[in-house]
Enzyme design. Structure first.
Site, PDB file in Angstrom:
ATOM      1  N   TYR A   1       0.806  -1.211   0.000  1.00 49.67           N
ATOM      2  CA  TYR A   1       0.000   0.000   0.000  1.00 49.67           C
ATOM      3  C   TYR A   1       0.844   1.269   0.000  1.00 49.67           C
ATOM      4  CZ  TYR A   1      -4.075  -2.946   1.074  1.00 49.67           C
ATOM      5  OH  TYR A   1      -5.069  -3.882   1.026  1.00 49.67           O
TER       6      TYR A   1
ATOM      7  N   LYS B   1       3.522 -15.311   3.294  1.00 48.54           N
ATOM      8  CA  LYS B   1       3.562 -16.141   2.091  1.00 48.54           C
ATOM      9  C   LYS B   1       5.026 -16.453   1.786  1.00 48.54           C
ATOM     10  CE  LYS B   1       1.382 -18.226  -1.322  1.00 48.54           C
ATOM     11  NZ  LYS B   1       0.612 -19.460  -1.065  1.00 48.54           N
TER      12      LYS B   1
ATOM     13  N   ASP C   1      -3.049 -18.052   2.245  1.00 53.03           N
ATOM     14  CA  ASP C   1      -4.163 -18.799   1.661  1.00 53.03           C
ATOM     15  C   ASP C   1      -4.714 -19.822   2.651  1.00 53.03           C
ATOM     16  OD1 ASP C   1      -1.659 -19.933   1.375  1.00 53.03           O
ATOM     17  OD2 ASP C   1      -2.056 -20.852  -0.571  1.00 53.03           O
TER      18      ASP C   1
ATOM     19  N   ASP D   1      -5.566  -6.578   5.854  1.00 53.97           N
ATOM     20  CA  ASP D   1      -6.773  -5.949   5.317  1.00 53.97           C
ATOM     21  C   ASP D   1      -7.782  -7.020   4.917  1.00 53.97           C
ATOM     22  OD1 ASP D   1      -8.554  -4.112   4.324  1.00 53.97           O
ATOM     23  OD2 ASP D   1      -7.245  -3.326   2.768  1.00 53.97           O
TER      24      ASP D   1
ATOM     25  N   ASP E   1     -11.359  -8.368   7.230  1.00 51.75           N
ATOM     26  CA  ASP E   1     -12.690  -8.290   6.623  1.00 51.75           C
ATOM     27  C   ASP E   1     -13.357  -9.666   6.604  1.00 51.75           C
ATOM     28  OD1 ASP E   1     -12.389  -5.609   6.254  1.00 51.75           O
ATOM     29  OD2 ASP E   1     -12.620  -5.632   4.081  1.00 51.75           O
TER      30      ASP E   1
END
Length: 359
Positions: free
Chosen positions: A143, A192, A224, A248, A252
């Site tokens: 970001y 990851k 994942d 993020d 959610d």
């Protein structure tokens, strides 16, 4: 008795409605416990673009820096979707996080007993409850990385860069380990590392910091797999630490298994525990001004403000208890409504929580 200066950023969409109800609750806390809260409203997001031509005016940053904490509603909306990336309302959030040094984002995902029927997971999966604290790095990663576009033989290409430095990872790791020490002494690192070089460095630093916390049980999940495990067995997780982008997404996802994104608060902290507090949901322009928004996430964000920045544990608990009492009474806003419950609007929900706040 203490006086606390709070910068308020109602923002866009439902932001002004939910912030207004939260201010009333804080004022009630002040009356009961002998504190004074002074609120200064400033602009950020789409409304700031309309009034000043930019998403984050310098005056807003200055007021926030001179306050003891920041209470934010929401920014963004369809009206400004046509603007270029660096002019969109959401740039105000990134700008505030960077200017205020807010690198640690705390996002608790708690399933209230009264809302278990609103959880989309099977009853046996959530029988033991859900209480996850997601610790998200907030000022680094993709970001905030280098980005751009260029022409290639395959057409226009765009890129965004994921990059983390050792100290960026170390400070968020310490935040997460300290949080785990106060809770269930279990920390799950999400990365990851099987694919991304940035994740390999991330994990190396996590493992190094772990040496200073031998009392904390540490494990690792690839992003994942983490997304799958939160659905399969959410009750087995306590504190999770991860990058800006992964956090993020995971927070959610966690919001949906706790009943509604309208229930989840957040805190964004710097090294001195100065914080910006906001619900994790967006501006919901489709219901703005209709008295339909759920103010609970914002009200619980204020409780986090009292706890983490002001150190007012009893006052924070008073708000949390009030929310629990109202939910247990069967009152619901539209996002958490179910058969047999009483539907109320934003103002009524705020009023009921206010009335339930006790010393």
């Amino acid at each position: 008795m203490a006086n606390y200066k709070i910068a308020t950023i109602p923002g866009d969409g439902i932001g002004p409605e939910i912030v207004a109800e939260t201010i009333k609750v804080l004022e009630k806390i002040g009356e009961l416990f002998g504190h004074t809260f002074t609120f200064t409203e400033v602009l950020a997001g789409g409304i700031a673009i309309d009034k000043t031509g930019e998403p984050l005016p310098a005056e807003t940053v200055e007021v926030c820096k001179n306050s003891d904490a920041v209470l934010l509603g929401a920014v963004g909306g369809w009206k400004w979707d046509v603007l270029p990336g660096d002019k969109r309302p959401e740039r105000a959030l990134l700008g505030l996080r960077s200017a205020l040094g807010l690198y640690a984002n705390l996002r608790p995902a708690v399933l209230h007993d009264a809302l278990k029927e609103a959880c989309p997971l099977r009853a046996d999966i959530v029988a033991g409850g859900i209480d996850i604290m997601i610790v998200r790095e907030l000022t680094g990663g993709m970001y905030f990385g280098d980005r751009g576009r260029r022409d290639t033989e395959l057409g226009l290409a765009a890129w965004d860069t994921e990059m983390y430095a050792t100290e960026e990872v170390r400070r968020i790791a310490i935040t997460a380990f300290e949080m785990a020490r106060k809770r269930g002494k279990k920390l799950t690192n999400v990365d990851k590392a099987n694919v991304l070089e940035s994740s390999r460095l991330w994990r190396e630093v996590i493992l190094e910091v772990a040496k200073d916390y031998p009392d904390i049980a540490l494990d690792h999940l690839y992003i994942d797999n983490a997304a799958m495990q939160i659905i399969r067995d959410p009750g087995s997780y306590d504190v999770m630490v991860t990058t800006n982008m992964f956090g993020d997404i995971l927070s959610d996802e966690a919001s949906q298994i706790t009943g509604s994104i309208g229930m989840l608060p957040s805190a964004s902290l710097n090294k001195d525990n100065f914080g910006m507090y906001e619900p994790i949901h967006g501006s919901a322009p489709d219901i703005a001004g209709q008295d339909k928004a759920n103010p609970i996430a914002t009200i619980l964000s204020a409780a986090m403000m009292l706890q983490y920045t002001f150190g007012l544990e009893k006052e924070a608990k008073a708000i949390e208890n009030a929310v629990t009492k109202v939910l247990n009474s069967g009152v619901r806003t539209g996002d958490i409504m179910s058969e047999g419950k009483r539907l109320v609007g934003t103002k009524e929900m705020g009023k009921l929580v206010l009335e339930a706040v006790k010393k």
